[in-house]
Design a protein around this motif. Structure first.
Motif, PDB file in Angstrom:
ATOM      1  N   THR A  23       6.903  -1.438 -13.182  1.00 46.74           N
ATOM      2  CA  THR A  23       8.144  -2.272 -13.134  1.00 46.74           C
ATOM      3  C   THR A  23       7.808  -3.264 -11.772  1.00 46.74           C
ATOM      4  O   THR A  23       8.779  -4.116 -11.757  1.00 46.74           O
ATOM      5  N   HIS A 195      11.914   7.695  -5.212  1.00 44.81           N
ATOM      6  CA  HIS A 195      10.881   6.898  -5.532  1.00 44.81           C
ATOM      7  C   HIS A 195      11.774   5.696  -6.291  1.00 44.81           C
ATOM      8  O   HIS A 195      11.407   4.604  -6.175  1.00 44.81           O
ATOM      9  N   GLU A 202      11.249  -2.393  -3.522  1.00 39.40           N
ATOM     10  CA  GLU A 202       9.871  -2.870  -3.925  1.00 39.40           C
ATOM     11  C   GLU A 202       9.790  -4.097  -4.764  1.00 39.40           C
ATOM     12  O   GLU A 202       9.322  -5.042  -4.474  1.00 39.40           O
TER      13      GLU A 202
HETATM   14  C1  GRF Z   1       5.039   2.071  -6.736  1.00 44.92           C
HETATM   15  O1  GRF Z   1       6.137   2.654  -6.038  1.00 44.92           O
HETATM   16  C2  GRF Z   1       3.978   1.355  -5.931  1.00 44.92           C
HETATM   17  O2  GRF Z   1       4.484   1.498  -4.699  1.00 44.92           O
HETATM   18  C3  GRF Z   1       2.985   2.649  -5.965  1.00 44.92           C
HETATM   19  O3  GRF Z   1       3.039   2.853  -7.440  1.00 44.92           O
HETATM   20  C4  GRF Z   1       4.179   2.804  -7.900  1.00 44.92           C
HETATM   21  C5  GRF Z   1       4.249   1.716  -8.915  1.00 44.92           C
HETATM   22  O4  GRF Z   1       5.173   1.982 -10.018  1.00 44.92           O
HETATM   23  N1  GRF Z   1       1.853   2.014  -5.570  1.00 44.92           N
HETATM   24  P1  GRF Z   1       5.290   0.604 -11.180  1.00 44.92           P
HETATM   25  O5  GRF Z   1       4.187   1.104 -12.115  1.00 44.92           O
HETATM   26  O6  GRF Z   1       5.449  -0.803 -10.449  1.00 44.92           O
HETATM   27  O7  GRF Z   1       6.382   0.959 -11.923  1.00 44.92           O
END
Ligand code: GRF
Length: 224
Positions: A23, A195, A202
């Motif tokens: 994501t 999360h 993020e």
């Molecule tokens: C994210 O929460 C990142 O911070 C951590 O792994 C997760 C990855 O999520 N290191 P995605 O694969 O980008 O959905």
């Protein structure tokens, strides 16, 4: 009369390493497609052949490389893997390497190949300068490092956690912070719900942090 000629800048190239659903990769792909991030994702590499990130990259027409790792606990295998990974990435001439859910700790041999050009997104708040605590709106809270930090935040009953994008150095989850943002922990949060809220932060932070890191690369004229 002065003739103003528009000389397009060469596109900045990002390589993304991702082990999971991707994501965060998607947030980068969307930002480049919208033009809010002036860069192109040149390649996506995963250590997992079934990673959602590879499917997202392929749908966006981005080159994909699946590079499974054998025995991760064998240091010889581990170093050979990172040499191979560095060679693969080098061929795509990235300006910046983005770890977007990359679950392997990179060896120092790898980091030496791309000095100051690797960033990571971490689902917790990290302090400037690699300390054990981070200053939040609730005062000082423990800095959470490692791969289980969402669970750790809940187990430690913290009032808040967050997301951080930082440069990668040999000290794990301790390199210079580019951007971070706090996320409150709500009374009915479980790991999945928390999360998800961290990830939505993020997705906003990562493209902005990548733009800042790319600008810093250009300013310091770091060679590819
Ligand atoms: C994210 O929460 C990142 O911070 C951590 O792994 C997760 C990855 O999520 N290191 P995605 O694969 O980008 O959905």
């Amino acid at each position: 009369m002065t003739l103003h000629q528009h000389v397009p800048l060469p596109s900045r190239r990002i390589a993304v390493l991702a082990s999971g659903s991707g994501t965060n990769l998607q947030a980068l792909l969307d930002a480049t497609a919208r033009g809010t991030l002036e860069a192109e994702v040149a390649v996506v590499v995963s250590d997992r052949a079934d990673a959602g990130a590879l499917r997202r990259a392929a749908s966006a027409g981005v080159a994909t490389v699946s590079l499974p790792l054998g025995d991760r606990h064998n240091p010889v295998v581990r170093e050979a893997y990172d040499r191979r990974l560095a060679d693969v990435l080098h061929a795509f001439e990235p300006d910046l390497i983005v770890l977007a859910g990359w679950m392997l700790i990179l060896t120092s041999g790898f980091l030496d190949r791309f000095p100051g050009r690797i960033v990571n997104v971490h689902p917790a708040l990290l302090p400037d300068g690699g300390g054990v605590e981070v200053l939040t709106s609730h005062g000082r809270l423990p800095a959470l490092r490692g791969s289980r930090v969402v669970r750790d935040a809940l187990r430690q009953r913290l009032p808040a956690t967050g997301a951080t994008v930082h440069y990668v150095t040999t000290a794990v989850d301790s390199g210079p912070v580019i951007l971070r943002e706090e996320v409150p922990i709500l009374p009915d949060d479980d790991e999945v719900r928390l999360h998800e809220r961290i990830k939505s932060v993020e997705h906003r932070l990562l493209p902005r942090a990548v733009a800042l890191a790319l600008a810093a690369c250009s300013a310091s004229n770091v060679e590819r």
